[in-house]
Design an enzyme around this catalytic site. Structure first.
Site, short mmCIF file in Angstrom:
data_model
loop_
_atom_site.label_atom_id
_atom_site.label_comp_id
_atom_site.label_asym_id
_atom_site.label_seq_id
_atom_site.Cartn_x
_atom_site.Cartn_y
_atom_site.Cartn_z
N ARG A 51 0.78 -1.50 -0.08
CA ARG A 51 -0.07 -0.07 -0.06
C ARG A 51 0.80 1.22 0.32
O ARG A 51 0.53 2.19 -0.84
CB ARG A 51 -0.80 0.08 1.31
CG ARG A 51 -2.01 -0.11 1.49
CD ARG A 51 -2.24 -1.06 2.88
NE ARG A 51 -1.45 -1.97 2.93
CZ ARG A 51 -1.93 -3.13 2.54
NH1 ARG A 51 -2.87 -3.52 1.94
NH2 ARG A 51 -0.96 -4.18 2.75
N THR A 52 1.61 1.20 0.87
CA THR A 52 2.68 2.57 1.15
C THR A 52 3.30 3.11 -0.25
O THR A 52 3.08 4.09 -0.75
CB THR A 52 3.23 2.76 2.30
OG1 THR A 52 2.53 2.06 3.55
CG2 THR A 52 3.83 3.93 2.54
N LYS A 80 25.82 -2.94 -1.45
CA LYS A 80 27.23 -2.80 -1.41
C LYS A 80 27.92 -2.16 -0.30
O LYS A 80 29.02 -2.06 -0.43
CB LYS A 80 27.79 -2.21 -2.75
CG LYS A 80 27.25 -2.79 -3.99
CD LYS A 80 27.66 -1.65 -5.03
CE LYS A 80 26.97 -2.00 -6.64
NZ LYS A 80 27.10 -0.92 -7.36
N ARG A 101 11.27 3.95 3.11
CA ARG A 101 10.90 3.05 4.22
C ARG A 101 12.22 2.24 4.42
O ARG A 101 12.84 1.78 3.61
CB ARG A 101 9.77 2.13 3.70
CG ARG A 101 9.49 0.98 4.54
CD ARG A 101 8.63 0.02 4.43
NE ARG A 101 7.31 0.92 4.64
CZ ARG A 101 6.13 0.19 4.85
NH1 ARG A 101 5.96 -1.08 4.38
NH2 ARG A 101 4.96 0.85 5.29
N HIS A 129 5.33 5.98 11.60
CA HIS A 129 4.67 5.72 10.19
C HIS A 129 3.90 6.88 10.08
O HIS A 129 2.46 6.83 9.73
CB HIS A 129 4.13 4.29 10.11
CG HIS A 129 3.68 3.91 8.81
ND1 HIS A 129 3.89 5.00 7.50
CD2 HIS A 129 3.35 2.69 8.10
CE1 HIS A 129 3.43 4.32 6.48
NE2 HIS A 129 3.28 2.97 6.96
C1 NCD Z 1 1.83 -0.98 8.02
C2 NCD Z 1 3.28 -0.88 8.38
O1 NCD Z 1 3.99 -0.91 7.22
O2 NCD Z 1 3.63 -0.23 9.38
N1 NCD Z 1 1.31 -1.26 6.81
C3 NCD Z 1 1.18 -0.11 6.26
O3 NCD Z 1 1.85 0.67 5.75
N2 NCD Z 1 -0.17 0.27 5.98
C4 NCD Z 1 1.07 -2.01 8.91
C5 NCD Z 1 1.66 -3.47 9.05
O4 NCD Z 1 2.65 -3.74 8.29
O5 NCD Z 1 1.21 -3.98 9.80
#
Ligand code: NCD
Length: 306
Positions: A51-52, A80, A101, A129
């Site tokens: 999703r993100t 590397k 991320r 997040h």
């Molecule tokens: C969440 C995350 O990555 O922290 N997912 C997301 O970005 N919607 C929640 C999860 O992974 O459980």
């Protein structure tokens, strides 16, 4: 130049502005479809994501911009041995904004300190997040019409669940909210989150392991997945993974106005039979995330231009 590393990098006013922009994008997407022409988002995902990552990418395309990046650390120079600081300096030469991320807590902050373009934290380890929180906040505003006076239940993995930490940080800034923290003993909210946001601001909260008991009083129920990838041993994960399973039967005692949220991905913690309940907001929450990311990219790029 502003980056978004934790949710309090945005004021409550900024959040209102972003939610207003998101609403305007929903109403008139064509007004926004060229505002990022010629701009590039670097999408740097050192950890798995559906999703993100895809919602950042969809957000940039829908603003008329373009996307470069990678979705696996192994395909980048970090394999590397390149440092996050160097990666951030290099990517700043190619892109106008970075979404990152990373499995290490603090990595996006290091990137922001070294980049010459805005950096957005798209999730750092078990820490924060903030853009999921933007999705959560637009959902709460659309479903409950307020950010205040709510009893918010957070259930599942409160220890490693970074979305929970950022949502508490955000919701503890609005008056009259109460938190019910529902988890097994081993997955309780870290004390730094409790101290920095709840205790420090005198916000009422209670901790319990009993979802059934907590359910009737909740305005919001935020379910979370047990974060398998952050466990040191498989045995503990297997023992804890199905601690809570929300079913239509359990929901009989809940308010009609309950808003059921989940950052997704879901594993077993919400039965699919709940999906058709009008109180299930988690798929609307996904769409809200894309609109808030569009609003955020617009805001950070406009600010960076000044
Ligand atoms: C969440 C995350 O990555 O922290 N997912 C997301 O970005 N919607 C929640 C999860 O992974 O459980």
């Amino acid at each position: 130049m502003r980056s978004l590393i934790r949710i309090s990098d945005l004021s409550c006013n900024d959040i209102d502005r972003l939610a207003d922009t998101a609403e305007d994008i929903i109403a008139s997407p064509e007004k926004y479809s060229h505002i990022c022409n010629g701009k590039k988002l670097a999408s740097l995902f050192f950890e798995p994501s559906t999703r993100t990552r895809l919602s950042f990418e969809a957000a940039m395309y829908e603003l008329g911009g373009q996307v470069i990046g990678f979705s696996e650390a192994q395909s980048s120079s970090s394999a590397k041995g390149e440092s996050v600081a160097d990666t951030a300096k290099v990517i700043s030469c190619y892109a106008d904004i970075i979404a990152m991320r990373h499995p290490k807590e603090g990595a996006p902050l290091v990137a922001a300190m070294n980049a010459s373009v805005p950096v957005i934290n798209a999730g750092d380890g078990g820490h924060n997040h903030p853009t999921q929180t933007l999705a959560d906040l637009l959902t709460i505003r659309r479903e409950k019409k307020t950010f205040s006076g709510l009893t918010v239940g957070l259930c599942g993995d409160l220890k490693f669940g970074r979305t929970v930490h950022s949502l508490i940080e955000a919701m503890s800034r609005y008056p009259g909210n109460r938190f019910v923290l529902i988890s097994p003993e081993e997955l309780k909210l870290p004390s730094y989150v409790k101290n920095d946001f709840l205790k420090k601001n005198g916000i009422p909260y209670m901790q319990t392991s009993d979802l059934d008991e907590a359910l009737p009083e909740l305005d919001i129920l935020y379910m979370t997945r047990v974060q398998k990838e952050r466990f040191f041993n498989e045995e503990d994960y297997l023992r804890l993974k199905d601690s809570y399973i929300l079913t239509p039967d359990k929901l009989r005692s809940a308010k009609d106005s309950l808003c059921i949220m989940h950052p997704l991905p879901r594993v077993n913690e919400i039965s699919t039979a709940v999906d058709s309940d009008p109180r299930a907001c988690y798929f609307r929450q996904v769409l809200n995330g894309k609109y808030m990311r569009m609003a955020l990219i617009k805001m950070l790029l406009e600010e960076a231009r000044i």
